[in-house]
Enzyme design. Sequence first.
Site, PDB file in Angstrom:
ATOM      1  N   GLY A   8     -20.513   0.482 -35.701  1.00  0.00           N
ATOM      2  CA  GLY A   8     -20.793   0.236 -34.250  1.00  0.00           C
ATOM      3  C   GLY A   8     -19.509  -0.416 -33.634  1.00  0.00           C
ATOM      4  CG  ASN A   9     -18.950  -0.346 -29.712  1.00  0.00           C
ATOM      5  OD1 ASN A   9     -19.124  -1.084 -28.902  1.00  0.00           O
ATOM      6  ND2 ASN A   9     -19.583   0.802 -29.900  1.00  0.00           N
ATOM      7  NE  ARG A  10     -14.590  -7.689 -30.828  1.00  0.00           N
ATOM      8  CZ  ARG A  10     -13.548  -8.150 -30.421  1.00  0.00           C
ATOM      9  NH1 ARG A  10     -12.421  -7.722 -30.957  1.00  0.00           N
ATOM     10  NH2 ARG A  10     -13.392  -9.286 -29.711  1.00  0.00           N
ATOM     11  CB  SER A  11     -19.780  -2.512 -26.119  1.00  0.00           C
ATOM     12  OG  SER A  11     -20.414  -2.624 -24.788  1.00  0.00           O
ATOM     13  CB  ALA A  39     -18.555   0.828 -26.055  1.00  0.00           C
TER      14      ALA A  39
END
Length: 422
Positions: free
Chosen positions: A218-221, A286
């Site tokens: 995943g990512n931090r968005s 993102a």
Amino acid sequence: MSGTARIAAEHRRNIVVGVGGGIAAYKSCALIRLFAEAGHHVRVIPTESALEFVGRATFEALSGNPVRTDVFEDVPQVAHVRLGQEADLVVIAPATADLMARAAHGRADDLLTATLLTARCPVVFAPAMHTEMWEHPATVANVATLRARGNTVLEPASGRLTGVDTGPGRLPEPEEIHALASLLLERADALPRDLEGRHVVVSAGGTREPLDPVRFLGNRSSGKQGYAIARLAAQRGATVTLISGVTAGLTEPAAVDVVHVTTAEQMRVAVDKHAPDADAVVMSAAVADFRPSTVATAKIKKGKAEPDSIPLVRNDDILAGLVRARDDGKLQKTTAIVGFAAETGDADGDVLHHARQKLARKGCDLLVVNAVGEGRAFEVDSNDGWLLSEDGSEVAMEHGSKALMASRVLDALVAAMHRRNP
Ligand code: CTP
């Protein structure tokens, strides 16, 4: 959301919160608290019937100021003139059908409506009523009158109303009203209705690419910037479809259709479904560039067949696909497309160098550029950056709330839509 970080003393403003007599009056307490905790000077003016729902003492305690409803109270202070004249912002929440009717007709039969006549600052009405009342031609005409006079009348949310009824007419969440009202303080003018009749598709949040039934890449968005854009586009009159990936638990914006997705592929399918009908697509999500090439059907365990690497495959570039589809005539030629770039700069060049290359590579109409790093862009409530346009213009966006960023992006988007469809 714009959050409740305390403002510097020089930014302290006089906020009048007017409270109409509806069940949603209880939600005004959270709104009053948000303004007071931010450090503003708050005066609450309820109508007499609002006090049937929330007691005077509650408003006095939350605002730290005396509460009056009538012009004949505290006569030597001439409160009905002074409160309006000194206000930097008036927010009416909830704005009932009756209160908006009285305001539209310039009545001054209580302290709140008298204050509205003396106020020269931005005024925001946050309506709350049953759907039938909201859709009644009398209310529609009153809302039009108020907007034509430079007031901001928010679109209500849809959902559960008093009793078993559902439909448009719910008060937007206090955090939303606070974010939009704070934007008016920053912009010092009404929200334009320049997206009326337009369909805007916004993607927001991050995607998750599963590895096995319990793990993902995943990512931090947080989704905050995309949600702010969707929220504001709806309040500027657009029909908005928000395709939301994973966010930091954000509540759905008022008057926005939300489609929830998880993976990049699900996001591509949802964007491709809604884009052909759109006047603008804003890709603020993102989206993961890669996904694991296989997804284990059972949980990957320690001890046996431990993977020492994760083979990845490329996901489709949704934004580039949209531009291609427009070039190939599969999307309307008039659809404006906005991309986002989160850049750090490196040995090859600074943030702007990479952003210019990305704008050229992706072929979109606008690129919103954020410099990322510790405490910047992701998960925070404020931002800065640049707006690069295909017509060559480059505008630096000074630091401000994500609501203010959203408003600058939409200003540029309206101009880009006009260039495509003069
Ligand atoms: N984007 C997209 N589909 C993807 C990846 C990104 O639509 N599979 C969109 C994002 O929503 C954003 C823009 O493309 O609007 C920029 O994404 P970014 O990942 O920074 O761009 P890349 O071209 O992948 O460049 P980089 O080499 O920096 O990763």
